[in-house]
Write an enzyme that holds these catalytic residues in place. Structure first.
Site, mmCIF file in Angstrom:
data_model
loop_
_atom_site.group_PDB
_atom_site.id
_atom_site.type_symbol
_atom_site.label_atom_id
_atom_site.label_comp_id
_atom_site.label_asym_id
_atom_site.label_seq_id
_atom_site.Cartn_x
_atom_site.Cartn_y
_atom_site.Cartn_z
ATOM 1 N N VAL A 81 0.816 -1.222 0.000
ATOM 2 C CA VAL A 81 0.000 0.000 0.000
ATOM 3 C C VAL A 81 0.849 1.271 0.000
ATOM 4 O O VAL A 81 0.366 2.342 -0.365
ATOM 5 C CB VAL A 81 -1.002 0.040 1.184
ATOM 6 C CG1 VAL A 81 -2.010 -1.082 1.104
ATOM 7 C CG2 VAL A 81 -0.287 0.050 2.523
ATOM 8 N N ASN A 101 -7.222 -1.848 5.399
ATOM 9 C CA ASN A 101 -6.911 -2.459 6.686
ATOM 10 C C ASN A 101 -5.416 -2.531 6.997
ATOM 11 O O ASN A 101 -5.022 -2.511 8.161
ATOM 12 C CB ASN A 101 -7.510 -3.877 6.690
ATOM 13 C CG ASN A 101 -6.931 -4.738 7.794
ATOM 14 O OD1 ASN A 101 -7.333 -4.643 8.955
ATOM 15 N ND2 ASN A 101 -5.962 -5.596 7.443
ATOM 16 N N SER A 114 -8.636 3.078 14.628
ATOM 17 C CA SER A 114 -8.216 2.475 15.899
ATOM 18 C C SER A 114 -8.825 3.298 17.024
ATOM 19 O O SER A 114 -9.255 4.443 16.795
ATOM 20 C CB SER A 114 -6.680 2.551 15.991
ATOM 21 O OG SER A 114 -6.234 2.228 17.286
ATOM 22 N N TYR A 131 1.561 7.143 14.987
ATOM 23 C CA TYR A 131 0.449 6.202 14.778
ATOM 24 C C TYR A 131 -0.876 6.879 15.141
ATOM 25 O O TYR A 131 -1.856 6.802 14.397
ATOM 26 C CB TYR A 131 0.683 4.964 15.645
ATOM 27 C CG TYR A 131 -0.331 3.846 15.483
ATOM 28 C CD1 TYR A 131 -0.181 2.869 14.507
ATOM 29 C CD2 TYR A 131 -1.435 3.748 16.329
ATOM 30 C CE1 TYR A 131 -1.104 1.827 14.363
ATOM 31 C CE2 TYR A 131 -2.366 2.717 16.200
ATOM 32 C CZ TYR A 131 -2.193 1.757 15.210
ATOM 33 O OH TYR A 131 -3.106 0.736 15.082
ATOM 34 N N LYS A 157 -4.030 7.603 12.645
ATOM 35 C CA LYS A 157 -5.347 6.996 12.880
ATOM 36 C C LYS A 157 -6.423 8.072 13.058
ATOM 37 O O LYS A 157 -7.579 7.857 12.680
ATOM 38 C CB LYS A 157 -5.296 6.044 14.085
ATOM 39 C CG LYS A 157 -4.468 4.779 13.819
ATOM 40 C CD LYS A 157 -5.027 3.937 12.665
ATOM 41 C CE LYS A 157 -4.399 2.556 12.565
ATOM 42 N NZ LYS A 157 -4.917 1.787 11.415
ATOM 43 N N ILE A 212 -7.041 -5.975 20.162
ATOM 44 C CA ILE A 212 -7.416 -7.196 19.458
ATOM 45 C C ILE A 212 -6.177 -8.096 19.386
ATOM 46 O O ILE A 212 -5.072 -7.616 19.110
ATOM 47 C CB ILE A 212 -7.892 -6.881 18.009
ATOM 48 C CG1 ILE A 212 -8.965 -5.780 18.003
ATOM 49 C CG2 ILE A 212 -8.382 -8.150 17.316
ATOM 50 C CD1 ILE A 212 -10.291 -6.124 18.615
HETATM 51 P P1 NAD Z 1 -1.410 -7.707 11.657
HETATM 52 O O1 NAD Z 1 0.021 -7.352 11.825
HETATM 53 O O2 NAD Z 1 -1.862 -9.061 12.069
HETATM 54 O O3 NAD Z 1 -1.881 -7.466 10.158
HETATM 55 C C1 NAD Z 1 -1.465 -6.355 9.411
HETATM 56 C C2 NAD Z 1 -1.242 -6.794 7.982
HETATM 57 O O4 NAD Z 1 -0.897 -5.631 7.209
HETATM 58 C C3 NAD Z 1 -0.073 -7.800 7.837
HETATM 59 O O5 NAD Z 1 -0.492 -8.924 7.080
HETATM 60 C C4 NAD Z 1 1.002 -7.000 7.108
HETATM 61 O O6 NAD Z 1 1.813 -7.793 6.250
HETATM 62 C C5 NAD Z 1 0.151 -5.999 6.331
HETATM 63 N N1 NAD Z 1 0.913 -4.819 5.922
HETATM 64 C C6 NAD Z 1 1.744 -4.047 6.649
HETATM 65 N N2 NAD Z 1 2.298 -3.104 5.887
HETATM 66 C C7 NAD Z 1 1.796 -3.273 4.632
HETATM 67 C C8 NAD Z 1 1.998 -2.621 3.397
HETATM 68 N N3 NAD Z 1 2.846 -1.583 3.277
HETATM 69 N N4 NAD Z 1 1.304 -3.050 2.317
HETATM 70 C C9 NAD Z 1 0.462 -4.104 2.412
HETATM 71 N N5 NAD Z 1 0.256 -4.783 3.554
HETATM 72 C C10 NAD Z 1 0.929 -4.370 4.649
HETATM 73 O O7 NAD Z 1 -2.189 -6.577 12.478
HETATM 74 P P2 NAD Z 1 -3.740 -6.303 12.744
HETATM 75 O O8 NAD Z 1 -3.860 -6.052 14.188
HETATM 76 O O9 NAD Z 1 -4.614 -7.285 12.094
HETATM 77 O O10 NAD Z 1 -3.884 -4.877 12.019
HETATM 78 C C11 NAD Z 1 -4.885 -4.575 11.057
HETATM 79 C C12 NAD Z 1 -5.288 -3.121 11.208
HETATM 80 O O11 NAD Z 1 -5.930 -2.912 12.477
HETATM 81 C C13 NAD Z 1 -4.125 -2.128 11.168
HETATM 82 O O12 NAD Z 1 -4.499 -0.984 10.410
HETATM 83 C C14 NAD Z 1 -3.941 -1.749 12.629
HETATM 84 O O13 NAD Z 1 -3.354 -0.479 12.769
HETATM 85 C C15 NAD Z 1 -5.356 -1.791 13.121
HETATM 86 N N6 NAD Z 1 -5.550 -1.935 14.560
HETATM 87 C C16 NAD Z 1 -5.059 -3.022 15.246
HETATM 88 C C17 NAD Z 1 -5.362 -3.140 16.603
HETATM 89 C C18 NAD Z 1 -4.928 -4.333 17.429
HETATM 90 O O14 NAD Z 1 -5.105 -4.320 18.644
HETATM 91 N N7 NAD Z 1 -4.421 -5.383 16.854
HETATM 92 C C19 NAD Z 1 -6.108 -2.146 17.258
HETATM 93 C C20 NAD Z 1 -6.554 -1.058 16.527
HETATM 94 C C21 NAD Z 1 -6.286 -0.969 15.183
#
Ligand code: NAD
Length: 260
Positions: A72, A98, A151, A164, A168, A197
């Protein structure tokens, strides 16, 4: 056959869904859920292992998925990925922005500017680039859907993570602005704000710290599962969610409303 009592469709069957960062965590759970519901899923990520395993998981269960390597943060990769998706699946009906990374930095860190730029380059700028790149597809049938993953850091702030947090918050501003701009095409644009999460992003935190945080800060006293976020994404993507736009929906176990 039973007569349907409502005209608004609660099905995404046949819809083409592009999910970024679908190789892991919430993106993976969202890809599996949409596939279960009969959607054709473009499983995109910049890591090939995730793309391959999630695509195989979907097709192995009889679903339709196209694996696409898409970074992305690279506009050329976005264009190439979209060309492949249009060639193979025809169009994009639902876009789920995402993909994400955790970006930590303290204000006095020497590399603060670099961390700031990285956060915007991965977490914010691509959201608008993907929305604009998919615009022709999304407005084609009058019910395009964009779901941006923000988030609880888009609703408040924590220590040591300014870049971050700012990105967000920006995702929420972008969601509202695009909801206004794209309403004339019947496209809805909404933001989902996950709380804590359990994914690869949070698994580095010691289990004991995670549990203490969840008990103290969330009403439900636990971390959420990626599937619980995926179901909210699906709900907003339904044709029947046609009057929900510009909304900012916390899926956080009650974290942001909790005062005590
Ligand atoms: P995760 O690390 O399991 O998944 C994130 C995915 O994004 C990975 O597969 C990674 O390879 C991919 N990614 C990273 N950089 C990328 C790029 N430049 N191009 C394409 N893909 C890329 O994490 P997650 O927790 O599932 O995160 C998903 C979303 O949720 C994110 O935007 C994160 O900021 C947000 N989020 C997560 C939480 C949490 O507690 N886990 C809370 C709030 C928001």
């Amino acid at each position: 056959m039973t007569r349907r009592l409502t005209k608004l469709s609660r099905s995404v069957a046949g819809k083409v869904v592009l999910i970024t960062g679908a190789g892991s965590g919430m993106g993976r759970a969202t890809a599996l859920l949409f596939a279960d519901e009969g959607a054709k899923v473009a499983v995109t990520d910049f890591r090939s292992e995730g793309v391959e395993s999630v695509t195989a998981e979907i097709t192995g269960a009889g679903g339709t998925a196209l694996g696409v390597l898409l970074d992305v943060a690279d506009p050329t990769s976005i264009e190439a990925g979209l060309t492949m998706i249009r060639d193979e699946l025809g169009r994009v009906d639902v876009l789920v922005n995402n993909a994400g990374i955790s970006v930590r930095a303290d204000p006095d860190d020497e590399d603060f500017d670099d961390r700031w730029q990285l956060a915007l380059d991965v977490l914010l700028t691509p959201h608008q680039q993907l929305i604009r790149a998919c615009l022709d597809d999304l407005r084609a049938n009058g019910e395009g859907r964009v779901i941006n993953i923000s988030s609880t850091e888009g609703l408040g702030a924590s220590r040591s993570t300014t870049p971050y947090t700012v990105a967000k918050h920006g995702v929420i501003g972008l969601t509202r602005a695009m909801a206004i701009e794209l309403a004339k095409y019947g496209i809805t644009v909404n933001a989902v704000c996950p709380g804590p999460i359990l994914t690869s992003m949070t698994e580095a935190i010691q289990a004991e710290h995670r549990e203490r945080f969840a008990r103290r800060r969330t009403a439900l006293r636990r971390y959420g599962d990626p599937e619980e976020v995926a179901h909210m994404v699906l709900n907003i993507a339904l044709p029947s969610s046609s009057y929900v736009t510009g909304a900012v929906i916390a899926v956080d176990g009650g974290q942001t409303m909790k005062n005590d």
